[in-house]
Design a protein around this motif. Structure first.
Motif, PDB file in Angstrom:
ATOM      1  N   ASN A 292      -0.608  -7.062   1.975  1.00  0.00           N
ATOM      2  CA  ASN A 292      -1.559  -5.978   2.231  1.00  0.00           C
ATOM      3  C   ASN A 292      -2.840  -6.485   2.894  1.00  0.00           C
ATOM      4  O   ASN A 292      -3.879  -5.839   2.830  1.00  0.00           O
TER       5      ASN A 292
ATOM      6  N   ALA B  38      -3.625  -1.763  -4.475  1.00  0.00           N
ATOM      7  CA  ALA B  38      -2.456  -1.860  -3.599  1.00  0.00           C
ATOM      8  C   ALA B  38      -2.204  -3.285  -3.123  1.00  0.00           C
ATOM      9  O   ALA B  38      -1.278  -3.519  -2.357  1.00  0.00           O
ATOM     10  N   THR B  39      -3.018  -4.249  -3.578  1.00  0.00           N
ATOM     11  CA  THR B  39      -2.889  -5.630  -3.117  1.00  0.00           C
ATOM     12  C   THR B  39      -2.317  -6.504  -4.221  1.00  0.00           C
ATOM     13  O   THR B  39      -2.799  -6.461  -5.352  1.00  0.00           O
TER      14      THR B  39
ATOM     15  N   SER C  69      -8.294  -1.443  -1.013  1.00  0.00           N
ATOM     16  CA  SER C  69      -7.741  -0.901  -2.253  1.00  0.00           C
ATOM     17  C   SER C  69      -7.138  -2.034  -3.061  1.00  0.00           C
ATOM     18  O   SER C  69      -6.015  -2.467  -2.795  1.00  0.00           O
TER      19      SER C  69
ATOM     20  N   SER D 247       0.826  -1.216   0.000  1.00  0.00           N
ATOM     21  CA  SER D 247       0.000   0.000   0.000  1.00  0.00           C
ATOM     22  C   SER D 247       0.856   1.260   0.000  1.00  0.00           C
ATOM     23  O   SER D 247       0.422   2.313  -0.484  1.00  0.00           O
ATOM     24  N   ASN D 248       2.076   1.178   0.543  1.00  0.00           N
ATOM     25  CA  ASN D 248       2.954   2.346   0.534  1.00  0.00           C
ATOM     26  C   ASN D 248       3.380   2.733  -0.879  1.00  0.00           C
ATOM     27  O   ASN D 248       3.616   3.907  -1.167  1.00  0.00           O
TER      28      ASN D 248
ATOM     29  N   GLN E 137       4.242   0.785   9.210  1.00  0.00           N
ATOM     30  CA  GLN E 137       3.890   1.092   7.823  1.00  0.00           C
ATOM     31  C   GLN E 137       4.237   2.536   7.480  1.00  0.00           C
ATOM     32  O   GLN E 137       4.802   2.808   6.413  1.00  0.00           O
TER      33      GLN E 137
END
Length: 534
Positions: free
Chosen positions: A463, A274-275, A271, A178-179, A506
């Motif tokens: 994630n 982001a995965t 999201s 996700s970052n 995170q």
């Protein structure tokens, strides 16, 4: 040749997505903790904290993420850089000074403001205990006890974060998917990019998608909310209970249903962008097996009298299917379990969906420990030895160690010791309103310590974040039965301290990627966590 290529990848970063997204350059002269950072950061944190706490009481809770602040503060930061004077303000007696306008609004300021906002975007879980006491027991907790409860549950996780920082931040294999989404957005907003012929720059593409999605979002959430979940089965057989159970996208299995609302489509992952793909497939296969195989079989074979209750519900019921009278099994004076009332009302019954939700949550935690031990055990052992020899990390870790001072470990341990002491004081003092004995705080902390590393590894690579909310309820319910406030207090200390540790790590990894001074990140996170309570 292969060994040389592998060594070069590890020298940069072994994860392809990180190599393609995160820059390996740094400018340590850029100011980070500036007047603009504090002003916009504190404002963003306060605003998101209020909105998410306020909207969290809705039946369909509305969540505003830090990405909203990440986008909104960009023009505000540049506006402040253009209009504020470069006046230097000197703080009397302590010799501090700062400039109202240290230069152009830069990337590091933007990242720290976003970390500010992220600290406020998550509502304080312990407020639920205060709400329970107020709404259901019609009394109030002592104000100081309530404040200590919220602060200690939020802050205790910083100790666990300090213990596992080497593994979950410095390790190049812990890449926190996700970052990377936020890193891409930061680069799109700040990097000057030449527009390719016939194409769009990152910023132009982002603005196009942002305006389009914002414009469309008004349709399902204001003009036409019914398209949140469309079910043709329910429309055709409007009077059939079975059709509603099968077809409803909100109260049933959702067969034949679909949604035109992105928040509904992405709800099960948060999201999906982001995965990682393998994690999405894994979640979907498990989802389909439980929802479309296990639940229909158990419900329509009437296992555990499942047909007496809704197929999909989080409420509790009596054996005949009527709502369970929770107040009848609680002593209103002591908030403790009333055995006579329970004998009259009968045992608690759950919907079959909720039964599987609880049961599989235990399996999830057991699988987390075994998966990390089998697939990451050797890597953890190597990282442990490398951490002690200080020969550990990738190009980003080397840049951070070269350019900035690390946060001393004793900072984390001091916070942990203080929070444990205050937590014990809050449960043992104030007439023992919270019902939990001191050993419950220590046991909850031990559970959080045990699970922070394995759950952190799962989160940092997939994630997906399993929670301790169910296992903590079971443990304290078995060891200290009949005390509902003790149960939710123990649950909060065990579950949220671990969750806060992972959120801290995170954010620290985001700062690690964007080359933010570690001490600046630490100050921002601790300050905002202390400030973020009702």
């Amino acid at each position: 040749m292969m060994e040389k290529e592998e060594e070069e990848l590890i020298n940069d970063n072994p994860i392809e997505q990180v190599r393609l997204t995160v820059p390996i350059t740094d400018d340590p002269t850029l100011p980070a903790l500036t007047f603009r950072t504090w002003t916009l950061g504190l404002t963003s944190c306060a605003l998101l904290a209020f909105l998410n706490q306020f909207f969290g009481y809705r039946q369909n809770a509305l969540y505003i993420s830090s990405v909203s602040a990440q986008i909104a503060v960009m023009p505000l930061g540049r506006l402040m850089a253009a209009w504020l004077p470069a006046t230097v303000i000197r703080v009397p007696f302590i010799g501090w000074s700062f400039s109202l306008n240290p230069g152009p609004f830069n990337l590091k300021e933007h990242v720290l403001i976003t970390i500010f906002a992220n600290s406020g975007s998550n509502s304080v879980y312990a407020v639920n205990i205060i709400t329970i006491v107020k709404a259901f027991y019609k009394v109030s907790l002592h104000p100081l006890a309530a404040m200590l409860l919220t602060q200690t549950t939020q802050m205790m996780g910083y100790g666990w974060a300090g213990v596992f920082r080497k593994f979950l931040v410095d390790s190049p294999y812990m890449w926190w998917p996700s970052n990377l989404v936020q890193v891409s957005l930061f680069r799109a907003l700040h990097e000057v990019e030449k527009r390719p012929k016939g194409g769009l720059t990152r910023l132009q593409f982002f603005l196009l998608v942002f305006i389009s999605s914002f414009s469309y979002y008004i349709i399902p959430n204001y003009f036409f909310p019914s398209i949140t979940a469309l079910s043709f089965i329910c429309w055709i057989w409007t009077s059939s209970v079975t059709a509603q159970q099968l077809g409803s996208g909100i109260y049933g299995l959702g067969l034949g249903s679909f949604a035109l609302d992105w928040s509904t489509v992405a709800g099960f992952l948060g999201s999906p962008l982001a995965t990682p793909g393998f994690a999405i497939i894994n979640v979907m296969l498990g989802f389909a097996f439980v929802l479309y195989v296990l639940i229909p079989i158990t419900y329509w074979t009437n296992t555990y009298n499942a047909k007496n209750f809704p197929i999909f519900s989080s409420h509790v019921f009596q054996a005949n299917g009527s709502a369970y009278d929770v107040n009848a099994v609680l002593d209103p004076k002591t908030f403790s379990f009333n055995q006579d009332g329970y004998d009259q009302v009968g045992q608690v019954n759950l919907s079959i969906f909720f039964v599987f939700t609880y049961g599989l949550s235990f399996a999830t935690l057991a699988a987390t420990l075994s998966h990390v031990a089998l697939f990451h055990g050797r890597s953890i052992w190597r990282q442990t030895k490398a951490a002690f020899s200080d020969q550990f990390g990738d190009v980003h870790t080397r840049i951070m160690k070269k350019n900035y001072d690390v946060v001393p470990q004793w900072w984390f341990y001091t916070i942990l010791a203080c929070m444990l002491a205050l937590a014990i004081f809050s449960v043992e003092g104030f007439g023992k309103q919270l019902q939990l004995p001191f050993w419950g705080v220590l046991l909850a902390g031990a559970l959080a310590l045990i699970f922070t590393l394995p759950i952190g590894i799962i989160t940092a690579t997939t994630n997906q974040q399993p929670g301790l909310n169910v296992i903590t309820e079971l443990i304290i319910g078995y060891m200290y039965p009949g005390r509902p406030l003790a149960n939710v207090t123990f649950k909060t200390y065990g579950y949220i301290s671990m969750t806060q540790a992972i959120m801290f790590l995170q954010d620290f990894k985001l700062g690690h990627y964007m080359k933010i001074p570690p001490k600046s990140m630490f100050i921002v996170q601790v300050k905002l966590t202390i400030s973020n309570f009702p």
